[in-house]
Design a protein around this motif. Structure first.
Motif, PDB file in Angstrom:
ATOM      1  N   LEU A 185     -18.083   2.602  15.206  1.00 47.08           N
ATOM      2  CA  LEU A 185     -19.480   2.215  15.093  1.00 47.08           C
ATOM      3  C   LEU A 185     -20.197   3.076  14.063  1.00 47.08           C
ATOM      4  N   ASN A 195     -33.570  -9.487  17.846  1.00 48.37           N
ATOM      5  CA  ASN A 195     -32.250  -9.944  17.391  1.00 48.37           C
ATOM      6  C   ASN A 195     -31.343  -9.993  18.614  1.00 48.37           C
ATOM      7  N   ASP A 196     -30.095 -10.370  18.411  1.00 50.24           N
ATOM      8  CA  ASP A 196     -29.195 -10.531  19.552  1.00 50.24           C
ATOM      9  C   ASP A 196     -28.936  -9.215  20.262  1.00 50.24           C
ATOM     10  N   PHE A 197     -28.860  -8.124  19.496  1.00 55.97           N
ATOM     11  CA  PHE A 197     -28.580  -6.821  20.099  1.00 55.97           C
ATOM     12  C   PHE A 197     -29.797  -6.274  20.829  1.00 55.97           C
ATOM     13  N   CYS A 198     -30.986  -6.494  20.276  1.00 53.59           N
ATOM     14  CA  CYS A 198     -32.227  -5.929  20.827  1.00 53.59           C
ATOM     15  C   CYS A 198     -33.252  -7.045  20.989  1.00 53.59           C
ATOM     16  N   ALA A 250     -25.842  -2.632  26.108  1.00 52.31           N
ATOM     17  CA  ALA A 250     -25.147  -2.892  24.844  1.00 52.31           C
ATOM     18  C   ALA A 250     -24.701  -1.617  24.156  1.00 52.31           C
ATOM     19  N   TRP A 309     -25.031   2.006  21.965  1.00 52.92           N
ATOM     20  CA  TRP A 309     -25.752   2.527  20.801  1.00 52.92           C
ATOM     21  C   TRP A 309     -26.069   1.415  19.809  1.00 52.92           C
ATOM     22  N   GLY A 310     -27.281   1.452  19.300  1.00 53.32           N
ATOM     23  CA  GLY A 310     -27.665   0.642  18.149  1.00 53.32           C
ATOM     24  C   GLY A 310     -27.900   1.583  16.977  1.00 53.32           C
ATOM     25  N   ARG A 313     -30.067   4.277  22.016  1.00 51.86           N
ATOM     26  CA  ARG A 313     -29.207   3.736  23.072  1.00 51.86           C
ATOM     27  C   ARG A 313     -30.015   3.305  24.286  1.00 51.86           C
ATOM     28  N   MET A 373     -30.240  -2.901  10.813  1.00 46.16           N
ATOM     29  CA  MET A 373     -30.172  -4.174  11.521  1.00 46.16           C
ATOM     30  C   MET A 373     -31.245  -5.114  10.994  1.00 46.16           C
ATOM     31  N   TYR A 422     -33.870  -8.199  11.876  1.00 42.24           N
ATOM     32  CA  TYR A 422     -34.640  -8.708  13.006  1.00 42.24           C
ATOM     33  C   TYR A 422     -35.377  -9.970  12.571  1.00 42.24           C
ATOM     34  N   GLN A 462     -33.376   0.747  25.469  1.00 36.49           N
ATOM     35  CA  GLN A 462     -34.102  -0.426  24.996  1.00 36.49           C
ATOM     36  C   GLN A 462     -35.220  -0.795  25.961  1.00 36.49           C
TER      37      GLN A 462
END
Length: 233
Positions: free
Chosen positions: A206, A163-166, A115, A117-118, A147, A122, A124, A149
């Motif tokens: 971003l 969450n959806d990203f992590c 995915a 960089w986060g 970046r 955010m 959760y 996970q």
């Protein structure tokens, strides 16, 4: 309560005067949350470890720009040390790199995230509510900057937040390990400076989205209390 802060990185030189160190950020976080904790910083990136680890109620592994899955000697040494302390029954806390290294060292998997960089603040969702988790909200917000996970939890781990990203944003193992991907210790000012420092890597769209997200605030002090309750329960 006494915590060993295992510091796994040094700040960029231009940040040191204002922010001092990653370990100091955690000390300031606990103080701001009115948590009475004695702490000592050990720069494990330089090979400095607690001489008497059993003197501490827990050890906390900080964030780092290093990869938790790298073969850098100090990373391998720290991973082996954490396995030894886990086997000895020591309570272990991990944030960002610490979260990833604990997962990787204890039999899970950490890798570069597909995915990307986060960054920024955010939200959760709690996935379970163990007895030591007194947060009544369904969600919490943290600053993130990563970046890599955790893509596979270690054996015996319970997913705590996602969450959806992590999807593996926090986990715990019994009453011995607690780890979060996000940064409760970061201030929005430091987060913004870090975004500007990494803007070329992150990319302008971003980076700007992350900077805008800081206006919503985050729940770092609440997560500090969660860590306190986990260690003390």
């Amino acid at each position: 309560m006494k915590i060993a802060l295992l510091q796994t990185d040094v700040l960029h030189p231009e940040f040191i005067e204002q922010y001092q160190s990653f370990g100091v950020m955690f000390q300031q976080m606990f103080a701001a949350a009115d948590i009475e904790i004695q702490s000592e910083i050990f720069s494990v990136i330089d090979g400095v470890y607690p001489p008497n680890p059993d003197d501490f109620d827990a050890m906390l592994v900080t964030g780092s720009k290093a990869d938790a899955f790298s073969n850098e000697p100090w990373v391998l040494t720290l991973g082996a040390y954490l396995r030894q302390r886990h086997d000895a029954g020591q309570k272990l806390l991990g944030i960002c790199f610490g979260h990833q290294l604990l997962a990787h060292a204890l039999g899970g998997r950490t890798e570069r995230a597909a995915a990307g960089w986060g960054v920024g603040v955010m939200a959760y969702q709690w996935q379970t509510k163990p007895t030591w988790l007194n947060d009544e909200a369904a969600t919490f917000k943290l600053i993130c900057s990563h970046r890599d996970q955790v893509t596979q939890l270690p054996p015996g781990a319970t997913l705590l937040a996602a969450n959806d990203f992590c999807p593996n944003a926090a986990f715990y193992i019994a009453d011995k390990v607690l780890a979060f991907q996000g940064h409760p210790e970061f201030s929005t000012d430091f987060g913004a400076e870090l975004i500007h420092k990494r803007q070329l890597d992150i990319g302008d769209p971003l980076a700007q989205k992350a900077l805008t997200s800081y206006a919503q605030g985050h729940d770092g002090l609440a997560i500090a209390k969660v860590m306190r309750d986990f260690v003390g329960h």
